[in-house]
Scaffold this active site. Structure first.
Site, PDB file in Angstrom:
ATOM      1  N   GLU A 185      -3.896 -29.310  28.125  1.00 50.13           N
ATOM      2  CA  GLU A 185      -5.270 -30.110  28.049  1.00 50.13           C
ATOM      3  C   GLU A 185      -4.922 -31.243  27.052  1.00 50.13           C
ATOM      4  O   GLU A 185      -5.653 -32.153  26.810  1.00 50.13           O
ATOM      5  CB  GLU A 185      -6.290 -29.310  27.493  1.00 50.13           C
ATOM      6  CG  GLU A 185      -6.915 -28.506  28.752  1.00 50.13           C
ATOM      7  CD  GLU A 185      -8.029 -27.718  27.884  1.00 50.13           C
ATOM      8  OE1 GLU A 185      -9.170 -28.492  28.006  1.00 50.13           O
ATOM      9  OE2 GLU A 185      -7.998 -26.583  27.683  1.00 50.13           O
ATOM     10  N   TYR A 212      -8.201   0.905  -3.819  1.00 53.28           N
ATOM     11  CA  TYR A 212      -7.192   1.340  -4.450  1.00 53.28           C
ATOM     12  C   TYR A 212      -6.349   0.077  -4.840  1.00 53.28           C
ATOM     13  O   TYR A 212      -6.546  -1.184  -4.729  1.00 53.28           O
ATOM     14  CB  TYR A 212      -6.071   1.874  -3.315  1.00 53.28           C
ATOM     15  CG  TYR A 212      -5.578   1.035  -2.350  1.00 53.28           C
ATOM     16  CD1 TYR A 212      -6.437   0.862  -1.207  1.00 53.28           C
ATOM     17  CD2 TYR A 212      -4.155   0.555  -2.495  1.00 53.28           C
ATOM     18  CE1 TYR A 212      -5.970  -0.167  -0.226  1.00 53.28           C
ATOM     19  CE2 TYR A 212      -3.886  -0.245  -1.474  1.00 53.28           C
ATOM     20  CZ  TYR A 212      -4.683  -0.574  -0.240  1.00 53.28           C
ATOM     21  OH  TYR A 212      -4.180  -1.726   0.814  1.00 53.28           O
ATOM     22  N   LYS A 234      -0.072  -7.976  12.768  1.00 53.82           N
ATOM     23  CA  LYS A 234      -0.891  -6.909  12.451  1.00 53.82           C
ATOM     24  C   LYS A 234      -2.389  -7.062  13.134  1.00 53.82           C
ATOM     25  O   LYS A 234      -2.634  -8.158  13.369  1.00 53.82           O
ATOM     26  CB  LYS A 234      -1.223  -7.380  10.955  1.00 53.82           C
ATOM     27  CG  LYS A 234      -2.135  -6.260  10.429  1.00 53.82           C
ATOM     28  CD  LYS A 234      -2.067  -6.163   9.018  1.00 53.82           C
ATOM     29  CE  LYS A 234      -3.076  -5.083   8.338  1.00 53.82           C
ATOM     30  NZ  LYS A 234      -2.840  -4.999   6.569  1.00 53.82           N
ATOM     31  N   ASP A 244       0.027  -6.727   4.988  1.00 54.74           N
ATOM     32  CA  ASP A 244      -0.752  -8.007   5.192  1.00 54.74           C
ATOM     33  C   ASP A 244       0.166  -9.108   5.637  1.00 54.74           C
ATOM     34  O   ASP A 244      -0.119  -9.843   6.574  1.00 54.74           O
ATOM     35  CB  ASP A 244      -1.401  -8.519   3.860  1.00 54.74           C
ATOM     36  CG  ASP A 244      -2.514  -7.476   3.575  1.00 54.74           C
ATOM     37  OD1 ASP A 244      -2.846  -6.817   4.334  1.00 54.74           O
ATOM     38  OD2 ASP A 244      -3.193  -7.846   2.339  1.00 54.74           O
ATOM     39  N   THR A 258       0.799  -1.259   0.057  1.00 52.35           N
ATOM     40  CA  THR A 258       0.026  -0.058  -0.063  1.00 52.35           C
ATOM     41  C   THR A 258       0.830   1.237   0.023  1.00 52.35           C
ATOM     42  O   THR A 258       0.634   2.295  -0.620  1.00 52.35           O
ATOM     43  CB  THR A 258      -0.922   0.069   1.372  1.00 52.35           C
ATOM     44  OG1 THR A 258      -1.621  -1.195   1.059  1.00 52.35           O
ATOM     45  CG2 THR A 258      -1.855   1.208   1.446  1.00 52.35           C
TER      46      THR A 258
END
Ligand code: GLU
Length: 344
Positions: A301, A41, A180, A108, A28
């Protein structure tokens, strides 16, 4: 907080500008939209030279050399690209003239590339990833100041020996700790378990700590001459998780499976049985968690000892996968692999 001593093999500031290489991969920060206020975009449209040219004062911080490695949205980042990036950074930092590297990258998968480089770059010098949440054409685009701050950190000798760093929104994160956390906000990255490495405000740096884990020049991993890595799949646990996803991964040749478990790395009884079968056949099963924060602990567990499972400790599923892919480049015992998750 007391600042640690300057590493002895890193030069103290001399008044001479550092040479910083900016390697652009897209994202970006290099994105473009029709208007300054729309959500839609396209990533990876602006070149590295245009990005560098759009930041006032950047050349006062360092002598900059830009290189276009790729121009993709980071959802299209590949291991071939990550390996090429590691090779290029190793070459640049090995030659002596370059004091630091900045990688511009989509947010990302930024944490994956940052952690991959944290394990495969062989240098004490600063390596800093940065990006943006708003494209270059947006009102209040965040990319230019992020790039300014990233160059300031890469040019700062005090950033050395802290592993690969991510600079976004005035924060300096470590590659091991950051994740993120928000799909659109400029304050998207958090280091929820161990906290920040430091801050950088309009180029002024402050450091709180070094990374706690092994990284870069102390990492045993290398991708020199490597062109592919073993397949490791991530499977997301949920109520009613179909256990045959695990069988499918094994049948498609996965050497490892990371389960993004619920809670403390849990999965339902059917999935545990399928994962045990997989582990019994030699597929390495790592229990991580789909929860954003907290460690995954052995034998809570699930009886990891008898089922021959590994836990990811602090690593989220995406980073656990990267560590396992690098670790599975050679044969290792489960005990050795478990120890790596406590070490890196
Ligand atoms: N998909 C884009 C990328 O990762 C958007 C995220 C960003 O860069 O902020 O490249």
């Amino acid at each position: 907080m007391k600042e640690r001593a300057m590493p002895t093999d890193i030069q103290a500031p001399t008044g001479k500008k550092a040479c910083v290489a900016v390697l652009a991969t897209g994202g970006t920060i290099a994105g473009q939209a029709e208007t300054g206020t729309q959500a839609g975009y396209a990533s990876g449209r602006i070149t590295v030279d245009a990005m560098i040219g759009s930041v006032p004062g950047l050349s006062d911080l360092a002598d900059i050399q830009g290189e276009q490695i790729a121009n993709v949205g980071s959802q299209d980042m590949t291991f071939a690209l990550m390996i090429a990036l590691a090779d290029r950074i190793n070459a640049l930092l090995g030659d002596g003239a370059v004091e630091g590297v900045v990688v511009t990258h989509g947010t990302d998968t930024m944490e994956e590339t940052a952690y991959f480089l944290n394990l495969t770059v062989k240098s004490r010098k600063p390596v800093v990833l940065t990006g943006a949440m708003r494209p270059s054409t947006a009102v209040s685009a965040d990319g230019p100041l992020n790039l300014y701050n990233a160059v300031a950190v890469a040019a700062d000798p005090r950033a050395a020996e802290r592993g690969v760093l991510v600079v976004m929104n005035d924060r300096i994160h470590g590659a091991h700790s950051l994740t993120k956390n928000n799909t659109t906000s400029v304050e998207t990255f958090l280091s929820p378990i161990n906290g920040l490495i430091g801050t950088v405000i309009y180029g002024k740096t402050q450091y709180f700590r070094g990374p706690f884990r092994r990284h870069t020049h102390t990492s045993e991993f290398s991708v020199a001459g490597v062109d592919r890595l073993p397949r490791v799949d991530i499977l997301y646990a949920c109520a009613g998780m179909p256990a045959d996803l695990i069988d499918c991964s094994v049948s498609r040749g996965a050497r490892g499976i990371v389960v993004a478990g619920d809670g403390n790395g849990n999965m339902n009884a059917g999935a545990i049985a399928a994962a045990s079968r997989a582990a019994g056949q030699g597929t390495v099963v790592v229990r991580s968690s789909r929860v954003q924060t907290g460690t995954v602990i052995r034998n809570v567990e699930i009886d990891d000892d008898s089922r021959r499972f590994i836990v990811s400790d602090e690593l989220n599923p995406a980073k656990a996968r990267i560590l396992l892919m690098l670790a599975l480049q050679q044969d290792r015992s489960l005990e050795e692999l478990q120890e790596m998750f406590y070490t890196y």
